[in-house]
Design a protein around this motif. Structure first.
Motif, PDB file in Angstrom:
ATOM      1  N   PRO A  68       0.896  -1.380   0.062  1.00 55.11           N
ATOM      2  CA  PRO A  68      -0.046   0.056   0.221  1.00 55.11           C
ATOM      3  C   PRO A  68       1.024   1.245   0.126  1.00 55.11           C
ATOM      4  O   PRO A  68       1.879   1.227   0.524  1.00 55.11           O
ATOM      5  N   PHE A  69       0.488   2.309  -0.605  1.00 57.43           N
ATOM      6  CA  PHE A  69       1.198   3.623  -0.783  1.00 57.43           C
ATOM      7  C   PHE A  69       0.232   4.656  -1.099  1.00 57.43           C
ATOM      8  O   PHE A  69      -0.605   4.392  -1.391  1.00 57.43           O
ATOM      9  N   THR A 103      -3.598   3.514  -2.353  1.00 52.88           N
ATOM     10  CA  THR A 103      -3.629   2.687  -3.497  1.00 52.88           C
ATOM     11  C   THR A 103      -2.685   1.369  -3.167  1.00 52.88           C
ATOM     12  O   THR A 103      -1.949   1.757  -2.152  1.00 52.88           O
ATOM     13  N   VAL A 104      -3.038   0.549  -3.783  1.00 58.64           N
ATOM     14  CA  VAL A 104      -1.994  -0.657  -3.695  1.00 58.64           C
ATOM     15  C   VAL A 104      -1.521  -0.983  -4.904  1.00 58.64           C
ATOM     16  O   VAL A 104      -1.953  -0.750  -5.914  1.00 58.64           O
ATOM     17  N   HIS A 135      -9.329  -4.672   2.297  1.00 56.74           N
ATOM     18  CA  HIS A 135      -8.249  -3.701   2.912  1.00 56.74           C
ATOM     19  C   HIS A 135      -9.016  -2.211   3.065  1.00 56.74           C
ATOM     20  O   HIS A 135      -8.285  -1.292   3.431  1.00 56.74           O
ATOM     21  N   GLY A 136     -10.057  -2.109   2.106  1.00 59.63           N
ATOM     22  CA  GLY A 136     -10.602  -0.809   1.917  1.00 59.63           C
ATOM     23  C   GLY A 136     -10.126   0.074   0.686  1.00 59.63           C
ATOM     24  O   GLY A 136     -10.534   1.194   0.536  1.00 59.63           O
ATOM     25  N   PHE A 137      -9.497  -0.604  -0.147  1.00 60.10           N
ATOM     26  CA  PHE A 137      -8.873   0.351  -1.371  1.00 60.10           C
ATOM     27  C   PHE A 137      -9.704   0.114  -2.318  1.00 60.10           C
ATOM     28  O   PHE A 137     -10.371  -0.965  -2.667  1.00 60.10           O
ATOM     29  N   THR A 138      -9.820   1.015  -3.275  1.00 62.23           N
ATOM     30  CA  THR A 138     -10.826   1.057  -4.759  1.00 62.23           C
ATOM     31  C   THR A 138      -9.625   0.676  -5.895  1.00 62.23           C
ATOM     32  O   THR A 138     -10.337   0.739  -6.872  1.00 62.23           O
ATOM     33  N   PRO A 246      -9.366  -0.879 -11.554  1.00 63.59           N
ATOM     34  CA  PRO A 246     -10.251  -0.419 -10.457  1.00 63.59           C
ATOM     35  C   PRO A 246     -11.046  -1.461  -9.656  1.00 63.59           C
ATOM     36  O   PRO A 246     -11.084  -2.658 -10.341  1.00 63.59           O
ATOM     37  N   LEU A 247     -11.457  -1.289  -8.544  1.00 60.34           N
ATOM     38  CA  LEU A 247     -11.959  -2.567  -7.780  1.00 60.34           C
ATOM     39  C   LEU A 247     -13.422  -2.190  -7.494  1.00 60.34           C
ATOM     40  O   LEU A 247     -13.750  -1.113  -7.555  1.00 60.34           O
TER      41      LEU A 247
END
Length: 247
Positions: A68-69, A103-104, A135-138, A246-247
């Motif tokens: 993640p960053f 973002t991942v 983990h809540g990322f999109t 995109p998730l």
């Protein structure tokens, strides 16, 4: 064959098995200094982003590493030309400084030589996407290493990544796996990884003489390695292509 996919956060006892899993990466690729410094830290400091697949015997046969960053932190905002190296540096700088990630980035999907050809790469990519979503990322971004580019190292990467099949999917097999998972090409990362070493080291890695200055085509390298006999060193700058999921 069925596979069980788990994270190191859930199974820290498998850390050694994950680290020692056989792979088929070229020796010179794993000599990248940024990767050598940062890659082992993912398992130690971000174990929730290290996934591994076990076969029916409990053997680790595939791994997926991501980080993640904060892509949208001040001074960033766009995917870097220095690709894989830069995103690793950003991820661990953010972790050290307590910057919240948004973002991942995929880092590597690896399958043991014996288990290749059974769709495990696509399975691990899907698991990585699912893990990021959990983990809540999109969004997941990936500095993709086009898997067949090494067959034509002198072709400009910008030309190579534009090639598509009649069905509209990328011609490159690994890019095609990402596209089937929903990713689109964002931009080229022309200097995604840099490996600089003495000529003796390159001879050891490749078995090639490295006795003439100029570009040297090295098996499994995506671009020629630049050899300088007078200065006793050679430099490989690997191009990748950023693809966005995109998730």
């Amino acid at each position: 064959m069925t596979y069980k996919i788990t994270s190191l956060a859930e199974r820290p006892d498998r850390a050694r098995d994950v680290w020692e899993m056989a792979d088929s990466w070229p020796e010179f690729v794993i000599a990248d200094l940024v990767g050598s410094a940062c890659f082992p830290r993912i398992a130690a400091e971000l174990p929730a982003y290290v996934l591994f697949a076990e076969d029916e015997r409990g053997e680790v046969v595939a791994t997926a590493h991501s980080v993640p960053f904060a892509l949208h932190a001040p001074g960033r905002g766009s995917l870097p030309a220095s690709g894989w190296d830069q995103v690793l540096v950003w991820a661990f700088a953010d972790l050290r400084n307590g910057v919240r990630p948004d973002t991942v980035s995929a880092i590597a999907v690896t399958v043991t030589p014996e288990a290749q050809g059974h769709g495990l790469s696509a399975l691990m990519l899907t698991a990585m996407r699912d893990n990021a979503r959990a983990h809540g990322f999109t969004e997941v971004v990936a500095p993709v290493r086009p898997s067949a580019k090494h067959l034509e190292p002198r072709t400009p990467v910008e030309e190579y990544v534009r090639r598509v099949r009649p069905d509209g999917l990328p011609e490159d097999p690994w890019m095609r796996v990402h596209a089937r998972a929903g990713a689109t090409v964002e931009r080229v990362a022309p200097a995604s990884m840099t490996v600089s070493a003495s000529l003796d080291q390159w001879r050891h890695w490749t078995g090639l003489p490295f006795d003439t200055s100029g570009p040297v085509e090295v098996p499994r390298a995506l671009a020629p390695v630049h050899c300088d006999v007078e200065r006793d060193h050679a430099v490989y700058v690997e191009p990748n292509v950023w693809m966005c999921h995109p998730l």
